[in-house]
Scaffold this motif. Sequence first.
Motif, PDB file in Angstrom:
ATOM      1  N   SER A 343       0.836  -1.206   0.000  1.00  0.00           N
ATOM      2  CA  SER A 343       0.000   0.000   0.000  1.00  0.00           C
ATOM      3  C   SER A 343       0.870   1.255   0.000  1.00  0.00           C
ATOM      4  CB  SER A 343      -0.905  -0.023   1.232  1.00  0.00           C
ATOM      5  OG  SER A 343      -1.653   1.163   1.315  1.00  0.00           O
ATOM      6  N   PHE A 344       1.971   1.221   0.765  1.00  0.00           N
ATOM      7  CA  PHE A 344       2.871   2.375   0.795  1.00  0.00           C
ATOM      8  C   PHE A 344       3.488   2.626  -0.583  1.00  0.00           C
ATOM      9  CE2 PHE A 344       7.222   3.973   1.317  1.00  0.00           C
ATOM     10  CZ  PHE A 344       6.964   5.196   1.921  1.00  0.00           C
ATOM     11  N   ASN A 345       3.884   1.530  -1.253  1.00  0.00           N
ATOM     12  CA  ASN A 345       4.461   1.682  -2.598  1.00  0.00           C
ATOM     13  C   ASN A 345       3.452   2.281  -3.567  1.00  0.00           C
ATOM     14  OD1 ASN A 345       6.927   0.640  -1.779  1.00  0.00           O
ATOM     15  ND2 ASN A 345       6.360  -1.473  -2.288  1.00  0.00           N
ATOM     16  N   LEU A 346       2.192   1.826  -3.432  1.00  0.00           N
ATOM     17  CA  LEU A 346       1.154   2.366  -4.301  1.00  0.00           C
ATOM     18  C   LEU A 346       0.942   3.862  -4.034  1.00  0.00           C
ATOM     19  CD1 LEU A 346      -1.105   2.003  -6.378  1.00  0.00           C
ATOM     20  CD2 LEU A 346      -2.602   1.270  -4.494  1.00  0.00           C
ATOM     21  N   GLN A 347       0.904   4.207  -2.704  1.00  0.00           N
ATOM     22  CA  GLN A 347       0.739   5.614  -2.358  1.00  0.00           C
ATOM     23  C   GLN A 347       1.920   6.444  -2.843  1.00  0.00           C
ATOM     24  OE1 GLN A 347       0.139   5.841   1.831  1.00  0.00           O
ATOM     25  NE2 GLN A 347      -1.847   4.777   1.793  1.00  0.00           N
ATOM     26  N   LEU A 348       3.132   5.859  -2.813  1.00  0.00           N
ATOM     27  CA  LEU A 348       4.303   6.574  -3.285  1.00  0.00           C
ATOM     28  C   LEU A 348       4.217   6.838  -4.780  1.00  0.00           C
ATOM     29  CD1 LEU A 348       7.078   7.747  -2.597  1.00  0.00           C
ATOM     30  CD2 LEU A 348       8.058   5.463  -3.031  1.00  0.00           C
ATOM     31  N   ARG A 349       3.742   5.831  -5.515  1.00  0.00           N
ATOM     32  CA  ARG A 349       3.611   6.025  -6.968  1.00  0.00           C
ATOM     33  C   ARG A 349       2.549   7.076  -7.281  1.00  0.00           C
ATOM     34  NH1 ARG A 349       4.443   0.318  -6.953  1.00  0.00           N
ATOM     35  NH2 ARG A 349       2.182  -0.063  -7.001  1.00  0.00           N
ATOM     36  N   LEU A 350       1.451   7.015  -6.503  1.00  0.00           N
ATOM     37  CA  LEU A 350       0.404   8.022  -6.711  1.00  0.00           C
ATOM     38  C   LEU A 350       0.919   9.412  -6.371  1.00  0.00           C
ATOM     39  CD1 LEU A 350      -2.733   6.177  -5.248  1.00  0.00           C
ATOM     40  CD2 LEU A 350      -2.242   6.652  -7.657  1.00  0.00           C
ATOM     41  N   GLN A 351       1.726   9.478  -5.295  1.00  0.00           N
ATOM     42  CA  GLN A 351       2.295  10.771  -4.916  1.00  0.00           C
ATOM     43  C   GLN A 351       3.223  11.310  -6.008  1.00  0.00           C
ATOM     44  OE1 GLN A 351       4.193  10.716  -1.129  1.00  0.00           O
ATOM     45  NE2 GLN A 351       4.942  12.842  -1.266  1.00  0.00           N
ATOM     46  N   ASN A 352       4.016  10.395  -6.576  1.00  0.00           N
ATOM     47  CA  ASN A 352       4.901  10.814  -7.678  1.00  0.00           C
ATOM     48  C   ASN A 352       4.084  11.340  -8.863  1.00  0.00           C
ATOM     49  OD1 ASN A 352       7.170  10.097  -6.213  1.00  0.00           O
ATOM     50  ND2 ASN A 352       7.230   8.010  -7.049  1.00  0.00           N
ATOM     51  N   LEU A 353       2.960  10.627  -9.115  1.00  0.00           N
ATOM     52  CA  LEU A 353       2.104  11.080 -10.212  1.00  0.00           C
ATOM     53  C   LEU A 353       1.517  12.452  -9.925  1.00  0.00           C
ATOM     54  CD1 LEU A 353       0.642  10.571 -12.910  1.00  0.00           C
ATOM     55  CD2 LEU A 353      -1.130   9.347 -11.605  1.00  0.00           C
ATOM     56  N   VAL A 354       1.071  12.627  -8.650  1.00  0.00           N
ATOM     57  CA  VAL A 354       0.494  13.923  -8.263  1.00  0.00           C
ATOM     58  C   VAL A 354       1.542  15.018  -8.338  1.00  0.00           C
ATOM     59  CG1 VAL A 354      -0.477  15.211  -6.319  1.00  0.00           C
ATOM     60  CG2 VAL A 354      -1.330  12.924  -6.858  1.00  0.00           C
ATOM     61  N   GLU A 355       2.768  14.693  -7.926  1.00  0.00           N
ATOM     62  CA  GLU A 355       3.833  15.687  -8.003  1.00  0.00           C
ATOM     63  C   GLU A 355       4.118  16.073  -9.459  1.00  0.00           C
ATOM     64  OE1 GLU A 355       7.088  13.984  -5.976  1.00  0.00           O
ATOM     65  OE2 GLU A 355       6.321  14.409  -3.957  1.00  0.00           O
ATOM     66  N   ALA A 356       4.069  15.059 -10.339  1.00  0.00           N
ATOM     67  CA  ALA A 356       4.288  15.374 -11.759  1.00  0.00           C
ATOM     68  C   ALA A 356       3.197  16.302 -12.288  1.00  0.00           C
ATOM     69  CB  ALA A 356       4.333  14.075 -12.570  1.00  0.00           C
TER      70      ALA A 356
END
Length: 433
Positions: A343-356
């Motif tokens: 779940s943390f990895n998924l949230q990290l990827r989503l965060q990266n997407l949001v940052e982009a």
Amino acid sequence: MAFTEHPLRRELVHEMHLRRFAPVHAPARIVQMVYLIAEDRRGEEQRHLSSLPLKPVSIEQESRHAVLRFAGDLTVLWERHTEATTITLIAPREGQDAMAPLTEWFGAWPGSVLRATKVFVEPGEAEAEALLPEMGFEDADLVSCHVCSGVRVWSDFRIRDDGYGRLLVSAPGRQPDDLGRIVQRLQELGNYRNLALVGLPRVQRLMPELNALEDRLAAHAQALVNEAEGGDERLLHDLSQVSAELAQVRAENSYRTSASQAYAQIAADRLDALDVQPIDGYQSLTDFTERRLVPATRTIETFVNRLRRLSERSGDVIALLNTRIDTRIKAQNLELLRSMESSFNLQLRLQNLVEALSVIAASYYAVALIAYMAKGAVGFGEEGHEVDVAIALIAPVVILTIFLLVSRIRHRFIKETENAAARSDKRHPLNDA
């Protein structure tokens, strides 16, 4: 005294002289009774001891021992043991009629009779053999042997219609004090033998229950191997129940079994002290005692050992089951950690997407701000561009205000976090070390 005496010295020396038997002058008649008395009835015993049917000539009484002497050379010995009381009446052969009031007094003693014996002491073997017909001994069970270098005894150790056993003793050439010690050893052998055997019926009754507990424990141990993990809680409950029942049996019977083993050892010591010499055609005291006492003692010992081993096995099985439950819980925790990591990895990827995406949004707004300021700069001093100029002037002020506000909020959160961590460190006991 010129030396410092230990506070227990006199008590210990007195203990060595406490259980002396009265001298026995052959021919003599002795009646001895052993009572089992509960602790809450000891007061009754003291009151009964003071209600004598005859007036004694002399009394030597202590807390656990008394010697009462009456007219006609009658002597009564009272001795209090841990869970029993021994009462002995010694009289000359001619004084048997005078014994009746005291024997009736014996019969009313508080507690329950464990052993009652009438001992007939004669000065010679011929006089003793003349009494054999009236003893009524069973020939098949008759025990006869020499003890203590020349003293001969006869008994079948059966209970007669009057409730007493019979013991016939011939002691040629023995001094009264020596003969008293021999009679005391003979009686103590029988008394401690009976005390040792008190635990046997209870152990025999508990054996089927112990067998059932052993079968249940074996079944639960097999279930631990065969059953799936889903039944661990139920299995732990069943094993705990078996363990509790074993602990209850052990607690309720540990004193009795330990006492039986101790009494059996004392009886064996008394038997050794008698120095038994067999007589052809008769079973000896050693044969009679060992044939009955040794199997009983081993049965009790076997029961104690089985109970101890079952308790240990129950603890081992419970420990194995707890280990399996702990292992399962750790595996579940590991799966939970893995799920949290995913779940943390998924949230990290989503965060990266949001940052982009935020970069795009920030770029858009930055370009718009620059455009506003450029328009303001171009329109500065020209009529009709007042709005653009105002926006251009306000834009830097808004950016600076928002930056300062965000910075202040950020610094406040960081300070609060640091203060909370400092307070937590002060409360932690390891920080003092």
